[in-house]
Design an enzyme around this catalytic site. Structure first.
Site, PDB file in Angstrom:
ATOM      1  N   GLY A 158       0.621  -1.291  -0.041  1.00 45.36           N
ATOM      2  CA  GLY A 158      -0.145   0.118   0.047  1.00 45.36           C
ATOM      3  C   GLY A 158       0.702   1.170  -0.030  1.00 45.36           C
ATOM      4  O   GLY A 158       0.292   2.390   0.223  1.00 45.36           O
TER       5      GLY A 158
ATOM      6  N   GLY B 131       1.911   2.839  -2.740  1.00 47.25           N
ATOM      7  CA  GLY B 131       1.539   3.565  -3.698  1.00 47.25           C
ATOM      8  C   GLY B 131       2.441   3.316  -5.064  1.00 47.25           C
ATOM      9  O   GLY B 131       2.916   4.276  -5.772  1.00 47.25           O
ATOM     10  N   SER B 132       2.787   1.980  -5.190  1.00 49.34           N
ATOM     11  CA  SER B 132       3.489   1.701  -6.296  1.00 49.34           C
ATOM     12  C   SER B 132       3.174   1.897  -7.662  1.00 49.34           C
ATOM     13  O   SER B 132       3.976   2.408  -8.607  1.00 49.34           O
ATOM     14  CB  SER B 132       3.918   0.066  -6.371  1.00 49.34           C
ATOM     15  OG  SER B 132       2.727  -0.473  -6.209  1.00 49.34           O
ATOM     16  N   SER B 133       1.803   1.976  -7.921  1.00 50.77           N
ATOM     17  CA  SER B 133       1.026   2.244  -9.151  1.00 50.77           C
ATOM     18  C   SER B 133       1.243   3.936  -9.523  1.00 50.77           C
ATOM     19  O   SER B 133       1.752   4.240 -10.524  1.00 50.77           O
ATOM     20  CB  SER B 133      -0.410   2.261  -9.004  1.00 50.77           C
ATOM     21  OG  SER B 133      -0.683   0.792  -8.898  1.00 50.77           O
TER      22      SER B 133
ATOM     23  N   ALA C 265       3.738   5.791  -7.965  1.00 50.20           N
ATOM     24  CA  ALA C 265       5.135   5.886  -8.230  1.00 50.20           C
ATOM     25  C   ALA C 265       5.580   5.744  -9.821  1.00 50.20           C
ATOM     26  O   ALA C 265       6.419   6.431 -10.350  1.00 50.20           O
ATOM     27  CB  ALA C 265       5.823   5.145  -7.247  1.00 50.20           C
TER      28      ALA C 265
ATOM     29  N   ASP D 271      -1.101  10.270  -3.333  1.00 54.48           N
ATOM     30  CA  ASP D 271       0.098   9.533  -3.648  1.00 54.48           C
ATOM     31  C   ASP D 271       0.871  10.096  -4.812  1.00 54.48           C
ATOM     32  O   ASP D 271       1.936   9.955  -4.636  1.00 54.48           O
ATOM     33  CB  ASP D 271      -0.328   8.152  -3.678  1.00 54.48           C
ATOM     34  CG  ASP D 271      -1.605   7.876  -4.602  1.00 54.48           C
ATOM     35  OD1 ASP D 271      -2.204   9.112  -5.216  1.00 54.48           O
ATOM     36  OD2 ASP D 271      -2.377   7.076  -4.660  1.00 54.48           O
TER      37      ASP D 271
END
Ligand code: MEV
Length: 325
Positions: free
Chosen positions: A109, A111-113, A115, A156
């Site tokens: 969770g 926030g890889s998307s 980033a 994010d």
């Protein structure tokens, strides 16, 4: 320039989740675990993506088809970001090879998307000399995330671009860096994967016949966020901790906490933390705690005893940056 490597940080929500989707402020911090993205221009006529962290290997299509047709889930954020930059900035791409690598798991969770989206826009800005400002990167990346997810505040995306600890209002209406020197956060991972949009919908459903109370809760969260901003800037971590507890009480009323997170929270409170709360959409992911320095070890042990995993992560990290040209 033929090739560039950029990186951007993951994030943790400190105060104000859910309310920030509906026009209220939140506070978010960038963390020192990063997403890396390398992009290389070529003349192959093909867009190629390798993103091992989200199970994408040797995915390719003609550059003319970027953003159209089938795409694996793990490729969506990079590919739609590419499409949006190409269209908005009117650039033509002859061929492009992109590889992403994350220092953190996409299940935390962090926030890889977002980033990955931010890294894509920044890399294109460098490769095609677009000179995009932070706000322009924000607008393109946020548009991409909304196109894919349908819902979200963009906090994010802002954390991945600006870094540090931010006071943020929905859609980037306000993005203020708090300029904190340090933030002694303790982070416990629940081991449970949460889905943001499902939880946003869960809150709407729970309050569909009681909008008045929902608005009151969001108003109360806004006051917590304003007070927390002052407490963090003045390094009053005792007060900042108490405000986390107040925020958690309201998150529980929204219905987004779960037993595992409640257990981890209760156990760290007993071990002497100033305060703690879930971080993000709820339903899993992480909890965060603030505590006196001399209790940090006991707090970490207590979280582990309740089944949580301690993530050794530093807050207040640097935003998107070029790693290698
Ligand atoms: C999710 O991490 C936080 C939410 O407020 C959604 C968002 O702000 O985009 C629930």
């Amino acid at each position: 320039m033929k090739k560039v490597t950029v990186s951007s940080p993951g994030k943790l929500m400190l105060y104000g989740e859910h309310a920030v989707v509906y026009g209220h402020p939140c506070i978010v911090t960038a963390i020192d675990q990063r997403m890396f993205l390398s992009a290389e221009k070529n003349d192959s006529g093909v867009f190629e993506l390798n993103a091992p962290d989200v199970n994408v290997s040797n995915y390719s299509k003609p550059v003319s088809k970027i953003g159209n047709g089938e795409m694996p889930k793990g490729a969506q954020f990079v590919e739609i970001a590419l499409k949006n930059v190409i269209r908005d900035k009117k650039i033509s791409i002859n061929g492009l090879k992109i590889t992403t690598n994350s220092e953190f798991k996409s299940t935390f969770g962090f926030g890889s998307s977002s980033a990955a989206t931010v890294c894509t826009v920044k890399a294109l800005s460098e490769l095609y000399s677009l000179g995009l400002s932070k706000k322009e990167i924000f607008d393109l990346a946020f548009k991409t995330v909304l196109e894919i997810q349908g819902k979200g505040s963009g906090f994010d995306v802002a954390a991945a671009i600006y870094g540090g600890t931010l006071y943020f209002v929905t859609g980037g209406k306000k993005i203020e860096e708090l300029g904190l020197e340090s933030l002694p956060l303790i982070i416990g991972y629940s081991g449970i994967k949460a889905d943001t949009v499902t939880l946003i919908d869960k809150v709407s459903e729970k309050f569909k016949n009681n909008k008045k109370r929902l608005d009151e809760i969001y108003g109360e969260i806004e006051i917590i966020v304003e007070n927390a901003k002052r407490a963090l800037i003045s390094k009053n971590f005792k007060q900042a901790g108490k405000l986390m507890n107040d925020n958690q009480t309201l998150l529980k009323e929204l219905g987004v906490s779960i037993k595992k997170l409640d257990d981890m929270i209760e156990s760290s409170l007993k071990a002497g933390a100033y305060g703690e709360k879930l971080s993000g959409a709820g339903g899993g992911d992480c909890m965060i705690a603030l505590g006196p320095e001399n209790k940090v070890l006991q707090i970490k042990k207590a979280i582990e005893k309740a089944g949580g995993q301690i993530l050794e992560v530093m807050a207040n990290a640097q935003g998107v940056r070029i790693e290698k040209l």
